[in-house]
Design a protein around this motif. Sequence first.
Motif, short mmCIF file in Angstrom:
data_model
loop_
_atom_site.label_atom_id
_atom_site.label_comp_id
_atom_site.label_asym_id
_atom_site.label_seq_id
_atom_site.Cartn_x
_atom_site.Cartn_y
_atom_site.Cartn_z
N LEU A 1 0.82 -1.21 0.00
CA LEU A 1 0.00 0.00 0.00
C LEU A 1 0.85 1.26 0.00
CD1 LEU A 1 -2.88 1.14 0.13
CD2 LEU A 1 -2.69 1.09 2.62
N MET A 2 1.77 1.38 0.95
CA MET A 2 2.58 2.60 1.06
C MET A 2 3.59 2.73 -0.08
SD MET A 2 1.35 4.46 3.25
CE MET A 2 2.63 5.70 3.07
N TYR B 1 1.69 3.98 -3.00
CA TYR B 1 1.28 5.37 -2.82
C TYR B 1 2.45 6.32 -3.11
CZ TYR B 1 -0.57 9.59 -0.63
OH TYR B 1 -0.99 10.87 -0.40
N TYR C 1 -1.43 11.90 -8.12
CA TYR C 1 -2.38 12.20 -7.03
C TYR C 1 -3.47 13.12 -7.54
CZ TYR C 1 -4.32 13.59 -2.56
OH TYR C 1 -5.18 13.83 -1.51
N MET D 1 -10.58 1.79 -0.23
CA MET D 1 -9.31 2.36 0.18
C MET D 1 -8.60 3.10 -0.95
SD MET D 1 -7.23 3.03 2.58
CE MET D 1 -7.86 1.97 3.90
N THR D 2 -8.53 2.50 -2.13
CA THR D 2 -7.77 3.11 -3.23
C THR D 2 -8.36 4.45 -3.66
OG1 THR D 2 -7.15 0.90 -4.00
CG2 THR D 2 -6.83 2.72 -5.52
N LEU E 1 -7.56 7.13 -1.04
CA LEU E 1 -6.19 7.61 -1.01
C LEU E 1 -5.91 8.64 -2.09
CD1 LEU E 1 -4.11 4.37 -0.34
CD2 LEU E 1 -4.40 6.32 1.20
N TYR E 2 -6.47 8.45 -3.28
CA TYR E 2 -6.05 9.26 -4.42
C TYR E 2 -7.05 10.32 -4.87
CZ TYR E 2 -2.57 5.58 -4.66
OH TYR E 2 -1.56 4.71 -4.34
#
Length: 297
Positions: free
Chosen positions: A142-143, A146, A156, A231-232, A235-236
């Motif tokens: 994940l990180m 990212y 982003y 989640m995805t 995050l973005y």
Amino acid sequence: MSKKELNGQATAISRSTAKKLAKARHFLSQTGMYLVLIIFALVILIPFLFAVSTSFTTPENIFDFKWIPSPIDIGNYDKLFTENNVWQAFLNTFLYTVPTTIVGTFCSALCAYSCARMKWPGRRVVYYLILATMVIPGVITLMPSYVLFVNFYGWYGTALPIVIPGMFGSAGAMFFLHQYFKTLPKELEEAAEIDGMGRLRIFLKIILPLSVPAVLTQFILAFNGAYNDYMTPLLYVGTNPDMFTIQLLVSGLSTAHNRQYTLLMAGAVTALVPTLILYVACQRFFVDGIAMTGLKE
């Protein structure tokens, strides 16, 4: 009565008793199996029915739960569509998931075909290396993902981190299709090669049409995974309401400072409709794909 006749009657009685015992065991096993299936069905259906019932309940009666609300109120759905950009969220979700799922399923099928039906050096090593990625938890990558998408690619605030990775397929889909492709008769390919067809044409003209149940099964599973991904997108694109998916929109309907449980249930039921329609439309292919995969020639 002779001894032979007595033995014959005893044998007939024992056979009749054995048949009755076999029927009793079969009945008990079938009854037990159906009871287990009914329990599992209730475990799945009760939360769904609870959500549907709650979505038609007025906020004032939320703690006075009834399976059939009285009165039945559609105000939650009216509020959902009038105060929230639901249609835009659905459009965003489909734009993020449908192209990704189609291309990803096709790439998984290509990889599975090359590993299952073609012979090339290192084929088994590559196959097992791909399968090994299935044991890596998503939280581990994940990180790093990212940092790569944000700092290196500068993606982003765009849908690219949601769309692009899924277009390369998945190890699970490749494994599933690999097992299915191994069940297809080799004579079809041999005949096509004699007629001068290349490998790509064989794959497109013969293998894919024969594998519609398995491919559609993987499409449904991949679509459900991408459609329900929270989640995805968070995050973005989580800071841009115009790019929200339906899952992000539903999650924001009830917050710690503004608890709207009935509205949240209305949003959850609404978000479930596309996946239900897809499953009902493709149910026959889905069942066939699951049933045929893994059978040996």
